[in-house]
Design a protein around this motif. Structure first.
Motif, PDB file in Angstrom:
ATOM      1  N   PRO A  11      15.949  67.644  31.459  1.00 34.47           N
ATOM      2  CA  PRO A  11      16.312  66.250  31.769  1.00 34.47           C
ATOM      3  C   PRO A  11      15.110  65.317  31.728  1.00 34.47           C
ATOM      4  N   ILE A  12      15.333  64.110  31.219  1.00 32.49           N
ATOM      5  CA  ILE A  12      14.289  63.088  31.164  1.00 32.49           C
ATOM      6  C   ILE A  12      14.564  62.075  32.275  1.00 32.49           C
ATOM      7  N   THR A  13      13.551  61.774  33.077  1.00 30.13           N
ATOM      8  CA  THR A  13      13.709  60.775  34.131  1.00 30.13           C
ATOM      9  C   THR A  13      13.091  59.462  33.664  1.00 30.13           C
ATOM     10  N   TYR A  14      13.764  58.358  33.998  1.00 28.58           N
ATOM     11  CA  TYR A  14      13.300  57.029  33.609  1.00 28.58           C
ATOM     12  C   TYR A  14      12.927  56.230  34.846  1.00 28.58           C
ATOM     13  N   ASP A  15      11.933  55.362  34.684  1.00 27.93           N
ATOM     14  CA  ASP A  15      11.523  54.500  35.788  1.00 27.93           C
ATOM     15  C   ASP A  15      12.478  53.325  35.971  1.00 27.93           C
ATOM     16  N   GLU A  16      13.028  52.843  34.861  1.00 32.19           N
ATOM     17  CA  GLU A  16      13.956  51.714  34.908  1.00 32.19           C
ATOM     18  C   GLU A  16      15.033  51.894  33.839  1.00 32.19           C
ATOM     19  N   ILE A  17      16.237  51.427  34.160  1.00 35.97           N
ATOM     20  CA  ILE A  17      17.329  51.397  33.186  1.00 35.97           C
ATOM     21  C   ILE A  17      17.842  49.960  33.116  1.00 35.97           C
ATOM     22  N   ILE A  18      17.850  49.407  31.915  1.00 40.45           N
ATOM     23  CA  ILE A  18      18.241  48.010  31.717  1.00 40.45           C
ATOM     24  C   ILE A  18      19.508  47.942  30.876  1.00 40.45           C
ATOM     25  N   ASP A  19      20.476  47.171  31.334  1.00 42.34           N
ATOM     26  CA  ASP A  19      21.687  46.910  30.551  1.00 42.34           C
ATOM     27  C   ASP A  19      21.474  45.595  29.811  1.00 42.34           C
ATOM     28  N   ARG A  20      21.341  45.672  28.487  1.00 37.31           N
ATOM     29  CA  ARG A  20      21.043  44.461  27.731  1.00 37.31           C
ATOM     30  C   ARG A  20      22.297  43.792  27.136  1.00 37.31           C
ATOM     31  N   GLU A  21      23.446  44.215  27.613  1.00 39.37           N
ATOM     32  CA  GLU A  21      24.721  43.736  27.065  1.00 39.37           C
ATOM     33  C   GLU A  21      24.815  42.213  26.997  1.00 39.37           C
ATOM     34  N   HIS A  22      24.415  41.534  28.061  1.00 34.79           N
ATOM     35  CA  HIS A  22      24.628  40.084  28.136  1.00 34.79           C
ATOM     36  C   HIS A  22      23.325  39.298  28.177  1.00 34.79           C
ATOM     37  N   ILE A  23      22.232  39.896  27.695  1.00 34.63           N
ATOM     38  CA  ILE A  23      20.971  39.155  27.687  1.00 34.63           C
ATOM     39  C   ILE A  23      20.418  39.094  26.265  1.00 34.63           C
ATOM     40  N   SER A  24      19.759  38.003  25.968  1.00 34.45           N
ATOM     41  CA  SER A  24      19.208  37.776  24.634  1.00 34.45           C
ATOM     42  C   SER A  24      17.954  38.627  24.421  1.00 34.45           C
ATOM     43  N   ASN A  25      17.470  38.651  23.189  1.00 29.97           N
ATOM     44  CA  ASN A  25      16.234  39.366  22.892  1.00 29.97           C
ATOM     45  C   ASN A  25      15.056  38.793  23.682  1.00 29.97           C
ATOM     46  N   ASP A  26      15.025  37.463  23.788  1.00 25.25           N
ATOM     47  CA  ASP A  26      13.938  36.822  24.535  1.00 25.25           C
ATOM     48  C   ASP A  26      13.982  37.193  26.014  1.00 25.25           C
ATOM     49  N   ALA A  27      15.193  37.189  26.578  1.00 21.87           N
ATOM     50  CA  ALA A  27      15.345  37.537  27.995  1.00 21.87           C
ATOM     51  C   ALA A  27      14.995  39.008  28.227  1.00 21.87           C
ATOM     52  N   LEU A  28      15.357  39.865  27.281  1.00 20.30           N
ATOM     53  CA  LEU A  28      15.030  41.281  27.404  1.00 20.30           C
ATOM     54  C   LEU A  28      13.514  41.476  27.340  1.00 20.30           C
ATOM     55  N   ALA A  29      12.863  40.777  26.410  1.00 20.51           N
ATOM     56  CA  ALA A  29      11.405  40.868  26.299  1.00 20.51           C
ATOM     57  C   ALA A  29      10.737  40.413  27.592  1.00 20.51           C
ATOM     58  N   ASP A  30      11.249  39.338  28.192  1.00 21.53           N
ATOM     59  CA  ASP A  30      10.688  38.834  29.449  1.00 21.53           C
ATOM     60  C   ASP A  30      10.852  39.857  30.577  1.00 21.53           C
ATOM     61  N   GLU A  31      12.024  40.511  30.615  1.00 18.68           N
ATOM     62  CA  GLU A  31      12.269  41.508  31.661  1.00 18.68           C
ATOM     63  C   GLU A  31      11.346  42.710  31.480  1.00 18.68           C
ATOM     64  N   LEU A  32      11.163  43.127  30.243  1.00 24.24           N
ATOM     65  CA  LEU A  32      10.252  44.239  29.960  1.00 24.24           C
ATOM     66  C   LEU A  32       8.818  43.871  30.348  1.00 24.24           C
ATOM     67  N   TYR A  33       8.435  42.636  30.034  1.00 23.25           N
ATOM     68  CA  TYR A  33       7.081  42.157  30.353  1.00 23.25           C
ATOM     69  C   TYR A  33       6.857  42.188  31.865  1.00 23.25           C
ATOM     70  N   THR A  34       7.839  41.748  32.626  1.00 18.67           N
ATOM     71  CA  THR A  34       7.723  41.754  34.083  1.00 18.67           C
ATOM     72  C   THR A  34       7.516  43.167  34.617  1.00 18.67           C
ATOM     73  N   LEU A  35       8.240  44.128  34.055  1.00 22.89           N
ATOM     74  CA  LEU A  35       8.102  45.516  34.485  1.00 22.89           C
ATOM     75  C   LEU A  35       6.704  46.060  34.168  1.00 22.89           C
ATOM     76  N   VAL A  36       6.178  45.711  32.998  1.00 20.66           N
ATOM     77  CA  VAL A  36       4.837  46.175  32.633  1.00 20.66           C
ATOM     78  C   VAL A  36       3.782  45.557  33.557  1.00 20.66           C
ATOM     79  N   LYS A  37       3.951  44.271  33.882  1.00 16.50           N
ATOM     80  CA  LYS A  37       3.015  43.605  34.802  1.00 16.50           C
ATOM     81  C   LYS A  37       3.051  44.266  36.180  1.00 16.50           C
ATOM     82  N   MET A  38       4.236  44.636  36.631  1.00 15.58           N
ATOM     83  CA  MET A  38       4.360  45.323  37.914  1.00 15.58           C
ATOM     84  C   MET A  38       3.652  46.682  37.868  1.00 15.58           C
TER      85      MET A  38
END
Length: 234
Positions: A198-225
């Motif tokens: 099994p592979i464990t993940y630190d975060e799981i994101i549902d990108r169903e209703h978010i744009s590419n820009d919003a997804l990039a911003d969310e990923l950026y926030t996680l990396v900054k954290m």
């Protein structure tokens, strides 16, 4: 404890991935086929470089790793890119294909060598540091690395089929079948690479209703954290 269960647990322990020496920060992005996160991944890498995220730990430009892995494996194994893309683990081949595979003394060695070659190539980038992996089983190989941020991006079957149909100008029904087939193939490949660990993940994101820009911003926030956490523990 039953002997077969004990042996299974010992086997799992023996198959644990050996973690390499790793510098800087590592981000792995896992997704099902058709999730379409490449635009967000490209924007993420650009923003990380523009803001020099993680440079206090390793002053090295961020790099997006995807098809580069295939090209390097192709060179190492002397196998064409097409064969790598069409690779099917022996356990997922038809009975006829398995029989022919076993009878052919000159059979393709991908089943024997692909995992080791992939691990060698992926580890070279893990050791480089400041990389964003787009798939390629990197989440498995990064297990146990304290400097890794393992993210899974999910989306429904309907979303992925619709996106694939729009992107490739295909009928919806045809796109549904293609996405199902390719998603199954990708799942089997990951199972082959991880040997069902099994592979464990630190975060799981549902990108169903978010744009590419919003997804990039969310990923950026996680990396900054993650950067903040690592600097705090230095």
């Amino acid at each position: 404890m039953e002997p077969d269960i004990y042996n299974y647990l010992i086997d799992i322990e023996n198959r644990q991935v050996k973690t390499p020496e790793s510098k800087g920060m590592i981000v792995t992005l896992s997704r099902k086929f058709g999730t379409n996160i490449r635009p967000a991944a490209e924007k993420l890498v650009k923003q990380l470089n523009d803001d020099q995220v993680g440079f206090d730990m390793l002053k090295r430009p961020w790099k997006l790793i995807d098809k580069t892995v295939l090209y390097q494996i192709s060179k190492e194994l002397k196998v064409g890119i097409d064969k790598l893309n069409e690779f099917v683990p022996i356990q997922n081949k038809s009975i006829f294909e398995q029989i022919m595979y076993g009878l052919d003394i000159y059979h393709n060695k991908l089943d024997d060598n692909l995992k080791d070659a992939l691990q060698t190539v992926v580890n070279s980038y893990l050791e480089r540091g400041n990389v964003v992996f787009l798939g390629r089983g990197a989440s498995f190989f990064a297990q146990g690395l304290d400097n890794s941020l393992k993210i899974k991006v999910k989306a429904s079957d309907q979303y992925r089929s619709t996106q694939y149909a729009l992107k490739n100008d295909l009928p919806k029904n045809y796109a549904i079948e293609v996405v199902k087939r390719k998603a199954r193939k990708r799942k089997n490949f990951l199972k082959f690479i991880s040997q069902a660990i099994p592979i464990t993940y630190d975060e799981i994101i549902d990108r169903e209703h978010i744009s590419n820009d919003a997804l990039a911003d969310e990923l950026y926030t996680l990396v900054k954290m993650k950067e903040y956490e690592m600097l705090r523990n230095v």
